[in-house]
Motif scaffolding. Sequence first.
Motif, mmCIF file in Angstrom:
data_model
loop_
_atom_site.group_PDB
_atom_site.id
_atom_site.type_symbol
_atom_site.label_atom_id
_atom_site.label_comp_id
_atom_site.label_asym_id
_atom_site.label_seq_id
_atom_site.Cartn_x
_atom_site.Cartn_y
_atom_site.Cartn_z
ATOM 1 N N UNK A 114 3.144 79.029 78.460
ATOM 2 C CA UNK A 114 2.314 77.852 78.917
ATOM 3 C C UNK A 114 2.142 76.822 77.852
ATOM 4 N N UNK A 115 3.318 76.684 76.612
ATOM 5 C CA UNK A 115 3.217 75.835 75.945
ATOM 6 C C UNK A 115 4.326 74.382 76.233
ATOM 7 N N UNK A 116 4.096 73.302 75.713
ATOM 8 C CA UNK A 116 4.986 72.319 76.168
ATOM 9 C C UNK A 116 4.922 71.317 75.082
ATOM 10 N N UNK A 117 5.865 70.370 75.097
ATOM 11 C CA UNK A 117 5.837 69.095 74.355
ATOM 12 C C UNK A 117 6.494 67.925 74.869
ATOM 13 N N UNK A 118 6.076 66.542 74.258
ATOM 14 C CA UNK A 118 6.810 65.371 74.894
ATOM 15 C C UNK A 118 8.134 65.151 75.227
ATOM 16 N N UNK A 152 3.756 84.900 90.229
ATOM 17 C CA UNK A 152 4.318 85.798 89.118
ATOM 18 C C UNK A 152 5.250 85.041 88.102
ATOM 19 N N UNK A 153 5.313 85.712 86.867
ATOM 20 C CA UNK A 153 5.987 85.201 85.845
ATOM 21 C C UNK A 153 7.638 85.500 86.261
ATOM 22 N N UNK A 154 8.538 84.418 86.004
ATOM 23 C CA UNK A 154 9.800 84.684 85.571
ATOM 24 C C UNK A 154 10.238 85.075 84.237
#
Length: 454
Positions: free
Chosen positions: A90-94, A315-317
């Motif tokens: 659940x992390x991301x960036x621009x 569920x998670x992939x």
Amino acid sequence: MSASLSASELKKLDAEHYLHPFSNYQEIKQKGSLVIKKADGVWLWDANGNQILDGMAGLWCVNVGYGRRELADVAHAQMLELPYYNSFFKTSHTPAITLSKALSEITPPQFNHVFFTGSGSESNDTIVRMVRQFWALQGKPEKRTIISRWNAYHGSTMAGASLGGMKPMHQQGGLPIPEIEHISQPFWYRYEGNLDEGEFGKSVAAELEAKINELDVDKVAAFIAEPIQGAGGVIVPPETYWPEISRICKEYGICLIADEVICGFGRTGHWFGSDLYDLEPDFMPIAKGLSSGYLPIGGVMVSDRIAQVFVDSGSEFEHGYTYSGHPAACAVAIENIRILREEKIVENVHDVTGPYLQSRWQELADHPLVGEARGKGFFGALELVTDKASKKALEKPGALGTICRDHSIASGLMMRSVGDSMIISPPLVATKSEIDELINRASQALNLTAKDVL
């Protein structure tokens, strides 16, 4: 270090230390490799200072041409701000977010989601897991088999090479992996039956329906194919082929995977090969032209109906890569898409330079060694033969293509051989005068080859 080394010294070090992809290491040891030192536009320079027109856009990928400072500048700026961070947990960036939105704007309307990878091979590896998980989440875990085509190329990872239908690759490493099947490719020139081209297109597409029934539709997950086969020899299917394939996939309810790794980002004169053939795929693997090869990046475009199943599952992939959505690679891809859009490169290929290249390319069909000249947009292939009536080449398959390839490079044109097919895929920014030069050099290579074999 490299600036002070001579061409011979570089070749020696190369042979001693670098294991090349798809290469005969004994040949490299004996003859040395071609060391490329710099590039600009559509041109390459080797370590000896020879200028070569890059008729292959690197490896089907340098769509906006070499030397685009804009791409180098955005990579530099991104590396200073955020050189790396992952997209796990659940992390991301621009850059990843911005590129995802840009891709949703230029791909067919059903695509609003993308899973990032590092290459086309990784994209097709991802496809195998994603399409099987899609069916498992719907209570159909037995729908696992993916149907592909003989002589197809979908990468060289274990799953990618299995999806591909190249038997020499299957002979190394115990491939294909289970639950991958293959049917015929739509190669009209090499067809030896009595059907006309339109009938042939429908007939070879009908093999998909027959294979589904043979395997049982309850076990078939998807069909994968490139809109136009690239590494298989630039095989342009009959106009009747894709409508029938699309009908079969819809009728049997299996997923359609359009591998756009080569066809995507303007190569066909459309943004994607799916646009050219009016396809409605469920998945689109992408790479190469996504960043014009400036940094490694790929992805899988996932249609809304597929993505919704993953979202609703809760569920998670359990899949991903360290470099999925790499910030610098995403920044370069964003700028690359901007260049393609603002300079109207795809439109120019469609309206001006693509038709011009195809017109000039067809002139080569009159050469004594050319059985067929075929192409679309900025794709081209010459089927080499020593006898046009019988369509035969030399006794050893691929020998004629190898001779022509060597003459082509010596003539200052990077033109690739696939068996006895000579193929081109130049940068999309090539001008009419550069196309003329490409044709002149290809003609010279054909003439030199003819002296050797006729």
